[in-house]
Scaffold this motif. Structure first.
Motif, PDB file in Angstrom:
ATOM      1  N   HIS A 147       0.885  -1.235  -0.171  1.00 46.89           N
ATOM      2  CA  HIS A 147      -0.095  -0.028  -0.077  1.00 46.89           C
ATOM      3  C   HIS A 147       0.868   1.358   0.104  1.00 46.89           C
ATOM      4  N   ASP A 148       1.831   1.475  -0.905  1.00 43.19           N
ATOM      5  CA  ASP A 148       2.659   2.567  -1.168  1.00 43.19           C
ATOM      6  C   ASP A 148       3.647   2.719   0.037  1.00 43.19           C
ATOM      7  N   ALA A 149       4.049   1.874   0.810  1.00 37.63           N
ATOM      8  CA  ALA A 149       4.672   2.287   2.127  1.00 37.63           C
ATOM      9  C   ALA A 149       5.545   0.892   2.515  1.00 37.63           C
ATOM     10  N   PHE A 150       6.552   1.197   3.234  1.00 38.09           N
ATOM     11  CA  PHE A 150       7.468   0.233   3.532  1.00 38.09           C
ATOM     12  C   PHE A 150       6.926   0.132   5.147  1.00 38.09           C
ATOM     13  N   HIS A 151       7.024  -1.064   5.817  1.00 34.95           N
ATOM     14  CA  HIS A 151       6.188  -1.335   6.958  1.00 34.95           C
ATOM     15  C   HIS A 151       7.196  -2.329   7.986  1.00 34.95           C
ATOM     16  N   ASP A 152       7.540  -1.856   9.099  1.00 38.96           N
ATOM     17  CA  ASP A 152       8.380  -2.742  10.068  1.00 38.96           C
ATOM     18  C   ASP A 152       7.494  -3.828  10.503  1.00 38.96           C
ATOM     19  N   VAL A 153       8.144  -5.077  10.626  1.00 37.83           N
ATOM     20  CA  VAL A 153       7.732  -6.375  11.234  1.00 37.83           C
ATOM     21  C   VAL A 153       8.327  -6.459  12.793  1.00 37.83           C
ATOM     22  N   ALA A 154       7.533  -6.572  13.602  1.00 37.57           N
ATOM     23  CA  ALA A 154       7.870  -7.168  15.036  1.00 37.57           C
ATOM     24  C   ALA A 154       7.704  -8.525  15.195  1.00 37.57           C
ATOM     25  N   TRP A 155       8.954  -9.072  15.653  1.00 33.75           N
ATOM     26  CA  TRP A 155       8.946 -10.700  16.000  1.00 33.75           C
ATOM     27  C   TRP A 155       8.663 -10.726  17.354  1.00 33.75           C
ATOM     28  N   LEU A 156       7.870 -11.676  18.057  1.00 33.06           N
ATOM     29  CA  LEU A 156       7.469 -11.880  19.328  1.00 33.06           C
ATOM     30  C   LEU A 156       7.770 -13.359  19.564  1.00 33.06           C
ATOM     31  N   VAL A 157       7.889 -13.665  20.989  1.00 35.43           N
ATOM     32  CA  VAL A 157       8.200 -15.111  21.424  1.00 35.43           C
ATOM     33  C   VAL A 157       7.341 -15.326  22.602  1.00 35.43           C
ATOM     34  N   LYS A 158       6.720 -16.467  22.983  1.00 36.73           N
ATOM     35  CA  LYS A 158       6.418 -16.796  24.271  1.00 36.73           C
ATOM     36  C   LYS A 158       6.802 -18.309  24.336  1.00 36.73           C
ATOM     37  N   VAL A 159       7.427 -18.382  25.663  1.00 37.22           N
ATOM     38  CA  VAL A 159       8.066 -19.784  26.157  1.00 37.22           C
ATOM     39  C   VAL A 159       6.751 -20.328  26.720  1.00 37.22           C
ATOM     40  N   ILE A 160       6.292 -21.622  26.252  1.00 33.55           N
ATOM     41  CA  ILE A 160       5.197 -22.393  26.780  1.00 33.55           C
ATOM     42  C   ILE A 160       5.783 -23.895  27.539  1.00 33.55           C
ATOM     43  N   ASN A 161       7.039 -24.449  27.032  1.00 35.36           N
ATOM     44  CA  ASN A 161       7.524 -25.377  27.500  1.00 35.36           C
ATOM     45  C   ASN A 161       9.021 -25.122  27.860  1.00 35.36           C
ATOM     46  N   PRO A 162       9.649 -25.983  28.892  1.00 34.17           N
ATOM     47  CA  PRO A 162      10.966 -25.614  29.186  1.00 34.17           C
ATOM     48  C   PRO A 162      11.826 -26.147  27.990  1.00 34.17           C
ATOM     49  N   THR A 163      13.142 -25.774  27.738  1.00 38.48           N
ATOM     50  CA  THR A 163      13.755 -26.143  26.729  1.00 38.48           C
ATOM     51  C   THR A 163      15.121 -26.850  27.391  1.00 38.48           C
ATOM     52  N   THR A 164      15.083 -27.488  28.572  1.00 37.66           N
ATOM     53  CA  THR A 164      15.994 -28.064  29.190  1.00 37.66           C
ATOM     54  C   THR A 164      15.945 -29.495  28.569  1.00 37.66           C
ATOM     55  N   PRO A 166      13.762 -31.099  26.013  1.00 34.55           N
ATOM     56  CA  PRO A 166      12.580 -31.085  24.879  1.00 34.55           C
ATOM     57  C   PRO A 166      12.405 -32.598  24.609  1.00 34.55           C
ATOM     58  N   TRP A 167      11.113 -32.419  24.242  1.00 30.95           N
ATOM     59  CA  TRP A 167      10.607 -33.909  23.799  1.00 30.95           C
ATOM     60  C   TRP A 167       9.240 -33.254  22.742  1.00 30.95           C
ATOM     61  N   ARG A 168       8.856 -34.131  21.896  1.00 33.74           N
ATOM     62  CA  ARG A 168       7.926 -33.766  20.826  1.00 33.74           C
ATOM     63  C   ARG A 168       6.778 -34.890  20.685  1.00 33.74           C
ATOM     64  N   LYS A 169       5.691 -34.563  20.531  1.00 37.90           N
ATOM     65  CA  LYS A 169       4.653 -35.591  20.140  1.00 37.90           C
ATOM     66  C   LYS A 169       4.223 -34.953  18.847  1.00 37.90           C
ATOM     67  N   THR A 170       3.437 -35.850  17.938  1.00 37.01           N
ATOM     68  CA  THR A 170       2.740 -35.129  16.638  1.00 37.01           C
ATOM     69  C   THR A 170       1.648 -34.688  17.028  1.00 37.01           C
ATOM     70  N   PHE A 171       0.779 -33.860  16.043  1.00 35.65           N
ATOM     71  CA  PHE A 171      -0.341 -33.466  16.184  1.00 35.65           C
ATOM     72  C   PHE A 171      -1.345 -34.566  16.410  1.00 35.65           C
ATOM     73  N   ALA A 172      -1.314 -35.657  15.527  1.00 35.08           N
ATOM     74  CA  ALA A 172      -2.097 -36.571  15.455  1.00 35.08           C
ATOM     75  C   ALA A 172      -2.115 -37.553  16.775  1.00 35.08           C
ATOM     76  N   GLU A 173      -0.830 -37.634  17.441  1.00 36.94           N
ATOM     77  CA  GLU A 173      -0.884 -38.095  18.581  1.00 36.94           C
ATOM     78  C   GLU A 173      -1.651 -37.402  19.868  1.00 36.94           C
ATOM     79  N   VAL A 174      -1.648 -36.099  19.747  1.00 42.48           N
ATOM     80  CA  VAL A 174      -2.472 -35.348  20.822  1.00 42.48           C
ATOM     81  C   VAL A 174      -3.965 -34.906  20.536  1.00 42.48           C
ATOM     82  N   ARG A 175      -4.214 -34.951  19.310  1.00 46.50           N
ATOM     83  CA  ARG A 175      -5.545 -34.254  18.711  1.00 46.50           C
ATOM     84  C   ARG A 175      -6.638 -34.994  19.388  1.00 46.50           C
TER      85      ARG A 175
END
Length: 183
Positions: A147-164, A166-175
């Motif tokens: 729209h005829d202008a440059f725009h800045d982008v903000a990057w945000l983060v939220k920690v929801i599980n500890p990173t010490t 890590p483990w993963r489940k698939t979406f199919a496993e938790v759905r």
């Protein structure tokens, strides 16, 4: 009022909401709406691997939100990027419900960090994210031209599980744990 998993028949409404933001805002940096068939295929593919929810009020889809891979490399599997769009008008409190459901599912999947990329002039969205625990970790100046202008982008983060440990489940496993909780 309902927040539930995406169904193929929801895609017309999702597409209309998505295209509104492309055509009338800088919340989405696309200049034109994607091909409808390609859009639908992409949304359904994302919905197989990550949660994709719709907010419904009186039988009408008024919003949607989903998560997807933050970046393609395997090392980023503990990060997920969130996207939420609502139609213009009253959201009937469903924005909060939709966001909480997405976060709960992603937390159970073992996602550690939620990432958000938001146009910096979108103060309403930035305030909403701050209220829900997101913190800005970067600002990319003049990131996109629309729209005829440059725009800045903000990057945000939220920690929801500890990173010490890590483990993963698939979406199919938790759905299945959220089938009755989301509808």
């Amino acid at each position: 009022m309902t927040v539930r998993f995406l169904k193929p028949e929801d895609l017309d409404a999702v597409y209309a909401i998505f295209c509104y933001y492309i055509e009338h805002s800088v919340a989405n940096f696309s200049w034109t709406c994607p091909d409808y068939e390609e859009f639908c295929a992409k949304q359904l593919a994302m919905a197989k691997s990550y949660p994709y929810l719709v907010a419904e009020y009186e039988g009408k889809i008024i919003g949607f939100g989903y998560a997807h891979k933050f970046l393609a490399r395997d090392a980023y599997q503990y990060d997920a990027e969130l996207t939420i769009y609502f139609a213009q008008g009253n959201h009937y409190g469903l924005t909060h419900v939709l966001y909480e459901k997405l976060e709960a599912i992603l937390k159970e999947m073992g996602i550690c960090r939620l990432i958000s990329c938001t146009t910096a002039t979108n103060q309403e969205s930035l305030a909403y994210q701050a209220k829900h625990g997101f913190e800005e970790f970067g600002l990319l100046k003049n990131a996109g031209f629309k729209h005829d202008a440059f725009h800045d982008v903000a990057w945000l983060v939220k920690v929801i599980n500890p990173t010490t440990t890590p483990w993963r489940k698939t979406f199919a496993e938790v759905r299945k744990n959220f089938e009755t909780n989301v509808d």
